[in-house]
Design an enzyme around this catalytic site. Structure first.
Site, PDB file in Angstrom:
ATOM      1  N   SER A  21      -8.067  -4.741   5.196  1.00 50.42           N
ATOM      2  CA  SER A  21      -8.660  -4.422   3.886  1.00 50.42           C
ATOM      3  C   SER A  21      -9.046  -5.667   3.074  1.00 50.42           C
ATOM      4  CB  SER A  21      -7.729  -3.500   3.078  1.00 50.42           C
ATOM      5  OG  SER A  21      -7.503  -2.292   3.763  1.00 50.42           O
ATOM      6  N   ASP A  32       0.835  -1.212   0.000  1.00 51.21           N
ATOM      7  CA  ASP A  32       0.000   0.000   0.000  1.00 51.21           C
ATOM      8  C   ASP A  32       0.864   1.255   0.000  1.00 51.21           C
ATOM      9  OD1 ASP A  32      -2.345   1.415  -0.018  1.00 51.21           O
ATOM     10  OD2 ASP A  32      -2.727   1.204   2.127  1.00 51.21           O
ATOM     11  N   GLY A  33       0.317   2.316  -0.594  1.00 53.36           N
ATOM     12  CA  GLY A  33       0.978   3.624  -0.549  1.00 53.36           C
ATOM     13  C   GLY A  33       1.479   4.136  -1.892  1.00 53.36           C
ATOM     14  N   ASN A  34       1.130   3.449  -2.981  1.00 55.69           N
ATOM     15  CA  ASN A  34       1.582   3.900  -4.304  1.00 55.69           C
ATOM     16  C   ASN A  34       1.036   5.285  -4.644  1.00 55.69           C
ATOM     17  OD1 ASN A  34       2.630   1.336  -4.462  1.00 55.69           O
ATOM     18  ND2 ASN A  34       1.192   0.595  -6.008  1.00 55.69           N
ATOM     19  N   LEU A  58      11.104 -20.168  -4.689  1.00 52.47           N
ATOM     20  CA  LEU A  58      10.203 -19.305  -3.921  1.00 52.47           C
ATOM     21  C   LEU A  58       8.821 -19.466  -4.540  1.00 52.47           C
ATOM     22  CD1 LEU A  58       9.736 -16.899  -1.874  1.00 52.47           C
ATOM     23  CD2 LEU A  58       9.986 -15.400  -3.874  1.00 52.47           C
ATOM     24  N   HIS A  65       2.068   3.353  -9.160  1.00 54.10           N
ATOM     25  CA  HIS A  65       1.849   1.911  -9.354  1.00 54.10           C
ATOM     26  C   HIS A  65       3.023   1.280 -10.114  1.00 54.10           C
ATOM     27  CE1 HIS A  65      -2.004   2.231  -7.536  1.00 54.10           C
ATOM     28  NE2 HIS A  65      -2.564   2.927  -8.516  1.00 54.10           N
ATOM     29  N   THR A  87     -10.976  -6.714  -4.603  1.00 56.61           N
ATOM     30  CA  THR A  87     -12.301  -6.662  -5.250  1.00 56.61           C
ATOM     31  C   THR A  87     -12.915  -5.267  -5.108  1.00 56.61           C
ATOM     32  OG1 THR A  87     -13.218  -7.604  -3.201  1.00 56.61           O
ATOM     33  CG2 THR A  87     -12.872  -9.131  -5.017  1.00 56.61           C
ATOM     34  N   ARG A 142     -12.301   2.408  -7.950  1.00 55.10           N
ATOM     35  CA  ARG A 142     -11.449   3.590  -8.207  1.00 55.10           C
ATOM     36  C   ARG A 142     -11.787   4.206  -9.573  1.00 55.10           C
ATOM     37  NH1 ARG A 142      -5.550   2.696  -5.488  1.00 55.10           N
ATOM     38  NH2 ARG A 142      -6.373   1.995  -3.481  1.00 55.10           N
TER      39      ARG A 142
HETATM   40  C1  IPE Z   1      -5.489  -2.666  -0.080  1.00 53.59           C
HETATM   41  O1  IPE Z   1      -5.167  -1.328  -0.216  1.00 53.59           O
HETATM   42  C2  IPE Z   1      -5.460  -3.349  -1.408  1.00 53.59           C
HETATM   43  C3  IPE Z   1      -4.145  -3.474  -2.033  1.00 53.59           C
HETATM   44  C4  IPE Z   1      -3.011  -3.068  -1.540  1.00 53.59           C
HETATM   45  C5  IPE Z   1      -4.150  -4.109  -3.312  1.00 53.59           C
HETATM   46  P1  IPE Z   1      -6.276  -0.197  -0.357  1.00 53.59           P
HETATM   47  O2  IPE Z   1      -5.549   1.079  -0.510  1.00 53.59           O
HETATM   48  O3  IPE Z   1      -7.246  -0.561  -1.425  1.00 53.59           O
HETATM   49  O4  IPE Z   1      -7.025  -0.282   1.050  1.00 53.59           O
HETATM   50  P2  IPE Z   1      -7.892   0.774   1.838  1.00 53.59           P
HETATM   51  O5  IPE Z   1      -8.939   1.270   0.888  1.00 53.59           O
HETATM   52  O6  IPE Z   1      -6.966   1.875   2.241  1.00 53.59           O
HETATM   53  O7  IPE Z   1      -8.427   0.026   2.996  1.00 53.59           O
HETATM   54  C1  IPE Z   2      -1.748   0.280  -3.327  1.00 59.84           C
HETATM   55  O1  IPE Z   2      -1.495   1.641  -3.356  1.00 59.84           O
HETATM   56  C2  IPE Z   2      -2.055  -0.276  -4.693  1.00 59.84           C
HETATM   57  C3  IPE Z   2      -3.445  -0.661  -4.885  1.00 59.84           C
HETATM   58  C4  IPE Z   2      -4.381  -0.614  -3.967  1.00 59.84           C
HETATM   59  C5  IPE Z   2      -3.825  -1.126  -6.214  1.00 59.84           C
HETATM   60  P1  IPE Z   2      -2.645   2.731  -3.269  1.00 59.84           P
HETATM   61  O2  IPE Z   2      -3.000   3.149  -4.650  1.00 59.84           O
HETATM   62  O3  IPE Z   2      -3.779   2.253  -2.441  1.00 59.84           O
HETATM   63  O4  IPE Z   2      -1.885   3.890  -2.535  1.00 59.84           O
HETATM   64  P2  IPE Z   2      -2.507   4.956  -1.540  1.00 59.84           P
HETATM   65  O5  IPE Z   2      -3.125   4.213  -0.398  1.00 59.84           O
HETATM   66  O6  IPE Z   2      -3.541   5.717  -2.338  1.00 59.84           O
HETATM   67  O7  IPE Z   2      -1.355   5.799  -1.147  1.00 59.84           O
HETATM   68 MG    MG Z   3      -4.135   2.432  -0.427  1.00 60.88          MG
END
Ligand code: IPE
Ligand code: IPE
Ligand code: MG
Length: 243
Positions: free
Chosen positions: A199, A27-29, A138, A44, A73, A78
């Site tokens: 999540s 998470d955090g992209n 792996l 991403h 899912t 988005r």
């Molecule tokens: C969880 O991250 C899903 C993935 C990393 C693929 P999200 O960014 O979608 O989760 P929420 O919405 O912050 O809970």
């Molecule tokens: C995780 O990064 C990737 C996916 C959920 C596909 P995010 O796109 O959720 O990154 P933030 O949470 O918005 O920073």
């Molecule tokens: Mg996220």
């Protein structure tokens, strides 16, 4: 021991107590891209590079299984442009990484729904699974269009469709009807980016996983962060409800 991971920090743990199966919520992209004034797709894209680094680190550190959350899912909700670019990036990443995954002995499989991905992406996923099927260094599982609740509902539906009697249903039978019964329960779950939640990831399999959260945004994650999480794990005592 020849071939054993010598770089795992087992600070406070006993030898052999390191995690063998690790799950990561990548998470955090989006925040990584926003901080740099870049389009979200660039976040991403940078995330796929972090996954490459992490797979290599997992091999070096002797992990057996790595399971990563790539698309939930719920992520279909988005903006269309972001979903489209993510699907393109998944396709490109499969193409780009396939030769290295084959060469490095990484068996790669996907968990989640297949029916909503494009035919081209589905074909890439199947090819990656087939071409790495003989590998055993792996085991990498990529959760794509994956939801923990959807997985449990699908398992229940399968049991009913198979006409299994209520008194035949136990944890073993239920587990056998999950998407990938051969996926071991993660010892350790890592979530990046400072969010403190699951999540909808691996709801069944994470029942007794140790949780490690880091503020590092996924595109900045790498071997050092993985080692830190493994060290935290090694310092914990798992009880599984016992004494
Ligand atoms: C969880 O991250 C899903 C993935 C990393 C693929 P999200 O960014 O979608 O989760 P929420 O919405 O912050 O809970
Ligand atoms: C995780 O990064 C990737 C996916 C959920 C596909 P995010 O796109 O959720 O990154 P933030 O949470 O918005 O920073
Ligand atoms: Mg996220």
């Amino acid at each position: 021991m020849p071939g054993s991971p010598d770089s795992v920090v087992v600070d406070g743990g006993q030898p052999g107590e390191h995690a063998r199966s690790v799950a990561i919520i990548m998470d955090g992209n989006g925040r990584w891209a926003a901080k740099r004034g870049l389009p979200v797709a660039e976040g991403h894209r940078a995330g796929t590079k972090a996954l490459r680094r992490t797979v290599e680190a997992a091999i070096d550190l002797g992990l057996e299984t790595l399971v990563v959350y790539a698309f939930s899912t719920e992520n279909w909700s988005r903006p269309e442009g972001e979903v489209d670019s993510l699907m393109d990036i998944f396709g490109e990443t499969i193409e780009r990484e396939l030769p290295d995954l084959v060469r490095q002995g990484v068996r790669t499989r996907f968990i989640g729904r297949r029916d909503r991905a494009s035919a081209v992406l589905r074909e890439g996923m199947t090819r990656l699974e087939e071409e790495t099927a003989g590998n055993d260094r792996l085991r990498l599982w990529v959760a794509l269009d994956y939801g923990g609740r959807a997985e449990l509902v699908d398992a229940a539906r399968r049991l009913v469709e198979a006409g299994v009697a209520p008194d035949e249903i136990d944890e073993k039978v239920f587990h056998a009807n999950l998407y990938a019964p051969e996926l071991p329960d993660p010892d350790l779950l890592i979530r990046t980016s400072g969010e403190l939640r699951i999540s909808n990831f691996l709801l069944w399999q994470l029942a007794y996983a140790e949780l490690v959260f880091t503020d590092t945004l996924w595109p900045d994650f790498g071997k050092e962060e993985l080692e830190q999480a493994l060290a935290a794990y090694a310092g914990r005592r798992r009880r599984f409800g016992g004494r």
